[in-house]
Structures are given as C-alpha cells and as structure tokens.
Design a protein around this motif. Structure first.
Motif, PDB file in Angstrom:
ATOM      1  N   ARG A   1       0.857  -1.192   0.000  1.00 28.88           N
ATOM      2  CA  ARG A   1       0.000   0.000   0.000  1.00 28.88           C
ATOM      3  C   ARG A   1       0.891   1.240   0.000  1.00 28.88           C
ATOM      4  O   ARG A   1       1.769   1.375   0.856  1.00 28.88           O
ATOM      5  CB  ARG A   1      -0.924   0.014   1.210  1.00 28.88           C
ATOM      6  N   ASN A   2       0.649   2.091  -0.967  1.00 36.32           N
ATOM      7  CA  ASN A   2       1.437   3.323  -1.080  1.00 36.32           C
ATOM      8  C   ASN A   2       2.932   3.027  -1.097  1.00 36.32           C
ATOM      9  O   ASN A   2       3.723   3.665  -0.408  1.00 36.32           O
ATOM     10  CB  ASN A   2       1.097   4.291   0.064  1.00 36.32           C
ATOM     11  N   ASN A   3       3.300   2.018  -1.893  1.00 33.25           N
ATOM     12  CA  ASN A   3       4.705   1.619  -2.084  1.00 33.25           C
ATOM     13  C   ASN A   3       5.363   1.081  -0.816  1.00 33.25           C
ATOM     14  O   ASN A   3       6.587   0.997  -0.738  1.00 33.25           O
ATOM     15  CB  ASN A   3       5.551   2.794  -2.611  1.00 33.25           C
ATOM     16  N   LYS A   4       4.550   0.696   0.154  1.00 37.75           N
ATOM     17  CA  LYS A   4       5.099   0.128   1.385  1.00 37.75           C
ATOM     18  C   LYS A   4       4.391  -1.182   1.700  1.00 37.75           C
ATOM     19  O   LYS A   4       3.177  -1.295   1.547  1.00 37.75           O
ATOM     20  CB  LYS A   4       4.922   1.102   2.558  1.00 37.75           C
ATOM     21  N   LYS A   5       5.177  -2.162   2.178  1.00 38.99           N
ATOM     22  CA  LYS A   5       4.590  -3.439   2.584  1.00 38.99           C
ATOM     23  C   LYS A   5       4.045  -3.324   3.996  1.00 38.99           C
ATOM     24  O   LYS A   5       4.652  -2.704   4.872  1.00 38.99           O
ATOM     25  CB  LYS A   5       5.630  -4.564   2.517  1.00 38.99           C
ATOM     26  N   MET A   6       2.906  -3.963   4.223  1.00 35.92           N
ATOM     27  CA  MET A   6       2.318  -4.001   5.553  1.00 35.92           C
ATOM     28  C   MET A   6       1.505  -5.273   5.699  1.00 35.92           C
ATOM     29  O   MET A   6       1.196  -5.955   4.703  1.00 35.92           O
ATOM     30  CB  MET A   6       1.452  -2.766   5.812  1.00 35.92           C
ATOM     31  N   THR A   7       1.163  -5.628   6.921  1.00 32.59           N
ATOM     32  CA  THR A   7       0.408  -6.854   7.194  1.00 32.59           C
ATOM     33  C   THR A   7      -0.914  -6.513   7.868  1.00 32.59           C
ATOM     34  O   THR A   7      -0.951  -5.716   8.816  1.00 32.59           O
ATOM     35  CB  THR A   7       1.211  -7.809   8.097  1.00 32.59           C
ATOM     36  N   LEU A   8      -1.991  -7.103   7.352  1.00 38.26           N
ATOM     37  CA  LEU A   8      -3.315  -6.927   7.942  1.00 38.26           C
ATOM     38  C   LEU A   8      -3.803  -8.257   8.497  1.00 38.26           C
ATOM     39  O   LEU A   8      -3.531  -9.316   7.934  1.00 38.26           O
ATOM     40  CB  LEU A   8      -4.314  -6.425   6.899  1.00 38.26           C
ATOM     41  N   SER A   9      -4.545  -8.191   9.605  1.00 39.66           N
ATOM     42  CA  SER A   9      -5.183  -9.378  10.173  1.00 39.66           C
ATOM     43  C   SER A   9      -6.664  -9.360   9.806  1.00 39.66           C
ATOM     44  O   SER A   9      -7.313  -8.318   9.886  1.00 39.66           O
ATOM     45  CB  SER A   9      -5.031  -9.397  11.697  1.00 39.66           C
ATOM     46  N   VAL A  10      -7.173 -10.507   9.394  1.00 43.18           N
ATOM     47  CA  VAL A  10      -8.563 -10.585   8.966  1.00 43.18           C
ATOM     48  C   VAL A  10      -9.170 -11.902   9.429  1.00 43.18           C
ATOM     49  O   VAL A  10      -8.502 -12.937   9.412  1.00 43.18           O
ATOM     50  CB  VAL A  10      -8.674 -10.457   7.425  1.00 43.18           C
ATOM     51  N   ILE A  11     -10.398 -11.854   9.882  1.00 43.77           N
ATOM     52  CA  ILE A  11     -11.120 -13.064  10.279  1.00 43.77           C
ATOM     53  C   ILE A  11     -11.998 -13.488   9.103  1.00 43.77           C
ATOM     54  O   ILE A  11     -12.934 -12.780   8.729  1.00 43.77           O
ATOM     55  CB  ILE A  11     -11.973 -12.832  11.534  1.00 43.77           C
ATOM     56  N   VAL A  12     -11.682 -14.614   8.543  1.00 50.59           N
ATOM     57  CA  VAL A  12     -12.377 -15.104   7.355  1.00 50.59           C
ATOM     58  C   VAL A  12     -13.778 -15.568   7.724  1.00 50.59           C
ATOM     59  O   VAL A  12     -13.977 -16.277   8.710  1.00 50.59           O
ATOM     60  CB  VAL A  12     -11.587 -16.261   6.707  1.00 50.59           C
ATOM     61  N   GLU A  13     -14.771 -15.151   6.929  1.00 48.85           N
ATOM     62  CA  GLU A  13     -16.158 -15.550   7.147  1.00 48.85           C
ATOM     63  C   GLU A  13     -16.599 -16.517   6.043  1.00 48.85           C
ATOM     64  O   GLU A  13     -15.877 -16.731   5.069  1.00 48.85           O
ATOM     65  CB  GLU A  13     -17.062 -14.310   7.162  1.00 48.85           C
ATOM     66  N   GLU A  14     -17.794 -17.085   6.222  1.00 44.83           N
ATOM     67  CA  GLU A  14     -18.292 -18.035   5.242  1.00 44.83           C
ATOM     68  C   GLU A  14     -18.786 -17.319   3.993  1.00 44.83           C
ATOM     69  O   GLU A  14     -19.453 -16.280   4.085  1.00 44.83           O
ATOM     70  CB  GLU A  14     -19.423 -18.874   5.830  1.00 44.83           C
ATOM     71  N   LEU A  15     -18.453 -17.863   2.837  1.00 52.92           N
ATOM     72  CA  LEU A  15     -18.880 -17.294   1.564  1.00 52.92           C
ATOM     73  C   LEU A  15     -20.400 -17.300   1.475  1.00 52.92           C
ATOM     74  O   LEU A  15     -21.026 -18.361   1.601  1.00 52.92           O
ATOM     75  CB  LEU A  15     -18.289 -18.109   0.411  1.00 52.92           C
TER      76      LEU A  15
END
Length: 475
Positions: free
Chosen positions: A350-364
């Motif tokens: 994002r914006n030429n910078k690497k970063m890590t996001l945490s996400v809780i996966v839900e059911e499709l």
C-alpha cells in the motif's frame, strides 16, 4: 583393400546399430498406457439420470378449444394434439462419467452431470446397474458425491494421487464415456496448472490437451502411476467438441469437498470480500513492485471481512496466510479453503510500502451478488428461487398501465420455475399468488413466502393483454 572394406563394413554396421538403438530408445521413451487402463478401467462408471414425468400431459390444443370425445375425430385429435389422460414421456436423461472412490460404494462425478436429476443410475464395467443416492453436491467446484449399495459386489476403487505434484508437460490419461461410447481412453499432457475460469474462480483447474468430449464429464484423470489427479469437468470449444483445451478439477480440491459433504452434508468456503484484478507491468511499476505479481484490490465489499480488517482499494495482496499470491487467480482458492472464523494474515503493498493486515475469514454467502459485491441498479433485483431478474416500472409503463396500477418488469430470465411457467423478458408482473405487486423489492419478499409444489397464479401483462400463468416451485 580388403582391410578398408572390412573397416567400412564395421563402420556401417556400427552406424546402423546406433540408429536402431536411438529408434528403440525414442520408442521406449513414450508412455505405455495399456497396463494403466487394464488396472483402472473397472473403477470407471457410466452415469445416467432421469427426471420424473408429470402426472398427466397438458393438451397442446389452441386456447379455448376442447378435446372432443366419442366422435370420429377423437383419435385424430389425440394423435396430433396429445392425450391429456396419458402420462408425459420422461424428460431426456443426461449422460456422464464417474469413478469408484472406495469399495464400500462411494462414487464421484460432476455436479452438472446429476443436476436436477430425480434418479441417478450408475452402470459398472460388467454392465451392472444400480440406483445411486446423492449424498451432496457442490455447484461452485462442480463435484458430486454418490453412494450405491455395494453389498455382494467386488468393486474396484481408484488410487488417489497428489495434484500438487503435477508438472506441466506430464503425461495424463482420461477414461470416460464421450458421446456415450463407454470406457474410452484418451491421453495427452498437462498444458497448464492453476487455471482460473470466469465462472469457477474457486477451482485452480488443471488444463490438459487430453481429448475430452460430452460424456467425459465426471470421469477420472490419471497420472502415469495410475493415480487419479483430477476429475474431467469442462472443455473450451467453439464447436461443442474437443479443440485441444480441457479442464480438470484437482483431486485435492475434490477431496476437500468430499470430506465436507461427508461431515456436514454441504460445502462451506472462506470469504474475504474483495473484487480483484491482475497486476500488469505498468501497474506493478506504479505500485512499487519489482515485477507483476499479487492480486490488486479494485473494490472492497461493504460489511465484508476485508472492510472490517481495513483493506482498501489499491492494495496489492502479495501473500495470504504465508502463501504467495503470484496472480489474482491464486487468491480465491486460498481464501476459499481457509477455515471459517480463522484469524488470517495478509501481506499487502500500500502506497509503495509493505504491511500486514489481520482478517477473520467468514463463510462465503450463497447470494452471488453479495459474495461478489455486485450492486444491482436502483430498483433491480434477482431472485434465485424463480431464476428471474425484475426491475421497477419506468414512468412510461406506469402511464400505460393506468392510475394506481403497479408491478415489475421482467428484465432477465434463466432456466427455472418462472421460465417453465411461460414468463418471458419484457413481461410486466402485476400480481403473484393473488397479491398485488408494488415494486421489485416487495416482489422478492413475496416470492420468498411462496409455498412449494403448489400451482400459484401470476398475473402477467404482455403486449397490452393481461393473462394468468400457473407457477410452481419444486421442492
């Protein structure tokens, strides 16, 4: 002189031996399929389906005309317009292939082979036919699991391989029933791996040049070790026949579906909630990437796991749960196989910078519009139950219908109950089940409350004329 002749003869003999040896080696380098077919042919089955006929046929007489009885013309009318007292002929049966997964009677085939079937018949190589029970099927992966009563039968089951070990250029073999020709064997190579098709983004297809035709669907794809590495599913064709591009569902994807069907009777998938696209060379440069890779987020679906986790349009997803995302087609299968409710991590640019996001996966979600983030135009709604898309009336239509008259316009229709009732695009629906239709949103609410397996009146206006049609939603 004799010495030269002898030396020349020796050289000629040596050259001939080398040529013959090379020919033998070249011939010996080609795969031998006879043993593979002999060992696995009995595990391949033919799948046919039947649809139950309606109780009685409807007369094909013109509207307002009745069938005369007890007259000299009775037989004439029955011959040309049908006898309403006689049952309908069964609908045409579909034909496909399948294979024995285990000796206790589990059978695998494609979802589209058995879709809408009332009866599924499995025919084995010894011509024994058994009626199969459908344990479950998954439309998104095109996999169906059947079960037959295997008591007293000495079933031959296939060996399962690992589709992750496949390599482009590797020889593979298919056995199936193209055009109804049972137990036909065709061979070719793996042309590509991880192919994503527009209608099947959750399956990383195996592309081959094996001759696959109608009837091959659901049959096994073997490697040279006699192991099943996929289920033949689709072809790319402009003629309806084989054109050198075929697609198979990887066996690891298949078995994930099988395990879920056995455990819970249905298949659930992880959902992130982003609309993605490939990263081109120009885009890679603009996003600060050294080369085109990753999945570019073009839109984040409202109220999705991605929105809750802070994803933004313009993010490039490079990894998901430590698995590389080299192309946008890599992401849906990875997310789809992620455990529901699991806290996952995504490495993004994002914006030429690497970063890590945490996400809780839900059911499709089952609703495709919600899952894909598709937003209908104002006043436009699709109903899966009837397979119909409707929209609110425009000003001109309201004026034509008259004061205080409301309804919806049929914008699009697919194969389903509405089409079977005779509704066509352009029709204006005025009432359903004797309830006045106000607008598209209210129409969808009314449809969800309709009973099944019961004739329901629908008032339709077409070309300035109103008429009632009978609609029936199957169980």
């Amino acid at each position: 002189m004799t010495q030269y002749k002898t030396t020349g003869a020796m050289i000629f003999t040596l050259l001939m031996w080398l040529m013959l040896s090379s020919a033998v080696q070249a011939r010996g380098g080609l795969p031998e399929f006879t043993e593979l077919v002999a060992e696995n042919g009995d595990a391949v089955v033919n799948i046919s389906t039947k649809s139950k006929p309606n109780e009685v046929a409807s007369s094909q007489l013109p509207p307002g005309m009745e069938m005369p009885e007890g007259t000299p013309f009775d037989d004439f009318f029955k011959r040309f317009f049908g006898d309403p007292s006689q049952p309908r002929a069964p609908l045409p049966s579909s034909l496909g292939s399948g294979f024995v997964l285990s000796t206790d009677g589990y059978i695998l085939t494609n979802h589209h082979v058995i879709k809408d079937a009332d009866e599924i018949i499995v025919r084995f190589s010894d011509r024994t036919e058994l009626v199969a029970e459908l344990l479950g099927s998954d439309e998104r992966s095109d996999v169906a699991l059947l079960k037959v009563d295997a008591k007293g039968m000495n079933l031959k089951a296939v060996k399962l391989g690992d589709s992750n070990d496949l390599k482009v250029g590797e020889w593979v073999l298919a056995i199936g029933s193209p055009f109804g020709f049972d137990y036909s064997a065709t061979a070719g190579i793996v042309s590509a791996l991880g192919r994503s098709l527009p209608s099947d983004s959750y399956v990383p297809f195996i592309q081959t040049d094996v001759a696959i035709n109608p009837g091959n669907s659901g049959g096994p794809l073997f490697n040279l070790d006699g192991e099943v590495v996929g289920i033949n599913s689709q072809i790319y064709s402009r003629t309806g026949g084989f054109m050198g591009v075929s697609f198979a569902i990887p066996v690891d994807t298949v078995m994930n579906v099988v395990d879920q069907i056995k455990a819970q009777g249905y298949v659930s998938r992880g959902w992130l909630g982003v609309v993605i696209q490939d990263v081109t060379r120009e885009l890679a440069e603009s996003f600060g990437l050294d080369k085109p890779r990753g999945a570019l987020v073009s839109r984040v679906v409202a109220e999705s796991p991605a929105e809750k986790a802070g994803f933004e349009a313009g993010d490039v997803i490079l990894k998901f749960d430590d698995r590389n995302v080299d192309a946008s087609s890599d992401l849906p299968p990875i997310v789809g196989r992620t455990e529901i409710g699991k806290k996952s991590t995504a490495e993004i640019m994002r914006n030429n910078k690497k970063m890590t996001l945490s996400v809780i996966v839900e059911e499709l979600p089952e609703d495709e519009q919600i899952a894909s983030g598709a937003v209908p135009r104002s006043g436009e709604f699709y109903n899966k139950r009837l397979a119909i898309e409707v929209t609110d009336l425009i000003v001109e239509q309201r004026a034509e219908l008259g004061p205080n008259q409301t309804g919806v316009t049929v914008r699009k229709i697919e194969s389903g109950p509405a089409a079977e009732a005779g509704i066509v695009p352009g029709d204006v629906l005025l009432s359903i089940n004797n309830q006045k239709i106000v607008d598209a949103k209210q129409f969808i609410e009314l449809v969800e409350q309709l009973p099944v397996d019961k004739a329901i009146p629908v008032l339709v206006q077409r070309s300035g004329t109103s008429q009632f049609l009978a609609l029936k939603i199957p169980e």
